[in-house]
Design an enzyme around this catalytic site. Structure first.
Site, PDB file in Angstrom:
ATOM      1  N   ASP A   1       0.830  -1.208   0.000  1.00 25.42           N
ATOM      2  CA  ASP A   1       0.000   0.000   0.000  1.00 25.42           C
ATOM      3  C   ASP A   1       0.866   1.261   0.000  1.00 25.42           C
ATOM      4  OD1 ASP A   1       0.860  -0.645   2.632  1.00 25.42           O
ATOM      5  OD2 ASP A   1      -0.581   0.779   3.444  1.00 25.42           O
ATOM      6  N   GLU A   2       0.289   2.341  -0.439  1.00 22.97           N
ATOM      7  CA  GLU A   2       0.870   3.687  -0.329  1.00 22.97           C
ATOM      8  C   GLU A   2       2.331   3.740  -0.774  1.00 22.97           C
ATOM      9  OE1 GLU A   2      -1.879   5.532   3.230  1.00 22.97           O
ATOM     10  OE2 GLU A   2      -0.155   4.316   3.816  1.00 22.97           O
TER      11      GLU A   2
END
Length: 529
Positions: A332-333
């Site tokens: 993620d991210e």
């Protein structure tokens, strides 16, 4: 005349009782009545109430069959009941009556059970030990909340008469604990495991690495833990788990029928690793340790071969410590990783997970690459996440990728309840108790095949959470509702009925020493009625 005087004396005594009650404000104590079978959380699949209750007494035995697993569940139950009842409650394979735990083939699946209660005893039947354990959690909730206390209580210890038949809706009913932003000790993790077990959660996802701290010892890269684990958000001392510590967490979770799913987040959220080993950086320069809360600024170097040597070593050692089926690789991210590099990284890392016998789990951004066959994607978007991002997840699910649903504006337990909540974050919005419960995982993402949804998980990120009291406050009362979404049928989900069942849990939390949030949406103190 003698009979007349006795009658007058009796009437006089009753009058004195009534007058005393009116003066003190007290009322005669109501007769004890058992908890109805349909008052437990998660809601059982079917309940047939009727017949006399069973009463646990000084003569009660816990009767088990000859299997080691059944005896272990029996000893677990006895350990809970003995302090509050003051009874010996021997665990034995002899005799009849009392509380009986038995394994037998039947329509229970891997985790279901049947509970039968009547004047002669209580019997929990399951096909597998996990089902017996879950049945014991139901039995706990059918007993007065004082059964959870660690000193002798007055009782009586009644279990309502009737039959419960119960199987879970989903096989993945998880909770995640972020031990990277703030470190939690083995004992603190065990405390949370016990709380999860009460509500039939069966997966403990441990977020073991992030920008602020690396929390698991890796022999081939020792500075990850000793240096990368030496701090946390706010600059505290941090900490890490030795391999023995981690094995103890895994063992304890297994004894509560929770499977540990370890996460090493990558290629982003990796500053602690990058600070520990300069060669993992594209420019060969190690950044300083980080104690803030920003995200998206760090990345492993996708173009270096040493990156994949590092990943191979970490996954090899972590897989050897983890008997469960899954290993979470984050994903993620990764804002500092180009899309091309992200795809390249995931194409090389996912086969490493398979090489060491584990199934890939990743946050739903994994669907922006090519998820491996059998991989699971954990969706953490919002109701308002872009249609394009949702469509990518739906397409992956239609292609065979399983989904774990963790919508942040529903079940992120670190989100504030309201703007006044002293802990937590609010980037996903405010998440009161009703909002966390009042949705259907099976219908949340239109277009997803029903079989693609493997279950739900409630993450607990720890940017603002420093101790078990903080975790308690953010988990309760929302965690039981997420557990019910994972266990109970969609047809049973009804907020108006649920909030009454939830209200009566508060006394149990008090008995367990859990610090909880008194949501105005729930009729606390009304007995749930």
């Amino acid at each position: 005349m003698r009979q007349h005087r006795r009658t007058l004396r009796l009437l006089g005594s009753l009058l004195l009782v009534v007058m005393a009650a009116s003066v003190t404000g007290a009322a005669p104590a109501p007769a004890a009545s058992p908890t109805p079978l349909d008052r437990v959380i998660p809601a059982p699949a079917s309940v047939a109430a009727g017949g006399s209750p069973y009463r646990i007494t000084r003569g009660t035995h816990i009767r088990v069959d000859g299997s080691r697993e059944t005896r272990s569940v029996g000893e677990y139950l006895a350990k809970i009941l003995r302090p509050s009842t003051g009874y010996r409650l021997p665990v034995t394979a002899q005799g009849a009556g009392g509380i009986r735990l038995r394994l037998a083939e039947g329509p229970f699946g891997a985790e279901g059970y049947r509970l039968d209660s009547g004047r002669g005893g209580v019997t929990v039947t399951a096909a597998r030990p996990a089902g017996l354990f879950h049945g014991v959690q139901t039995l706990r909730q059918l007993l007065p909340a004082a059964v959870e206390k660690d000193s002798v209580q007055p009782g009586p210890w009644l279990v309502a008469g009737g039959t419960i038949k119960d199987t879970p809706r989903y096989g993945w009913r998880g909770a995640m604990l972020d031990v990277s932003r703030h470190f939690f000790t083995v004992e603190q993790v065990k405390r949370y495991i016990d709380q999860l077990a009460l509500y039939k959660i069966n997966k403990l996802h441990l977020h073991l690495s992030d920008d602020q701290g690396w929390r698991i010892a890796i022999d081939s890269w020792p500075r990850l833990a000793t240096y990368g684990g030496s701090t946390e958000v706010g600059g505290g001392p941090g900490g890490f788990y030795t391999k023995a510590d981690y094995r103890e967490i895994v063992r304890y979770a297994s004894s509560r029928y929770l499977e540990v799913v370890p996460e090493i987040d990558m290629p982003g959220h990796t500053n602690a690793a990058l600070a520990s080993y300069a060669e993992l950086n594209c420019d060969g320069v190690a950044p300083p340790l980080y104690t803030g809360t920003e995200v998206g600024f760090s990345s492993l170097c996708a173009g270096k071969d040493i990156t994949y040597d590092f990943v191979d070593d970490v996954i090899r050692e972590l897989a050897a410590l983890t008997p469960g089926r899954y290993l979470h690789i984050g994903g993620d991210e990764a804002h500092s990783t180009s899309h091309e590099d992200y795809v390249k990284f995931m194409d090389r890392v996912q086969p490493i997970v398979a090489k060491y016998g584990k199934t890939v789990v990743g946050w739903h951004q994994l669907t922006g690459a090519t998820p491996a066959k059998g991989a699971l994607a954990q969706y953490w978007g919002l109701d308002g996440t872009s249609a394009e991002e949702k469509a990518r997840v739906v397409k992956a699910a239609q292609g065979g990728t399983g989904l774990i649903l963790s919508p942040a504006d529903r079940v992120y337990l670190d989100m504030k309840y309201t703007k006044e909540t002293p802990l937590g974050l609010s980037w996903a919005g405010y998440v009161e108790v009703k909002r966390s419960y009042d949705w259907d995982p099976g219908a949340y993402l239109p277009g997803v095949p029903g079989g693609a949804v493997r279950g739900v998980e409630a993450p607990m990120w720890s940017e603002t959470l420093e101790n078990s009291g903080h975790v308690d406050f953010m988990a309760f009362p929302r965690l039981p509702g997420v557990a019910e979404l994972g266990w109970s049928s969609a047809a049973s989900h009804d907020w108006e009925r649920y909030k009454g069942r939830l209200a009566v849990q508060a006394e149990r939390w008090d008995a367990l020493g859990i610090e909880w949030y008194r949501s105005p949406q729930v009729p606390w103190g009304a007995g749930g009625r």
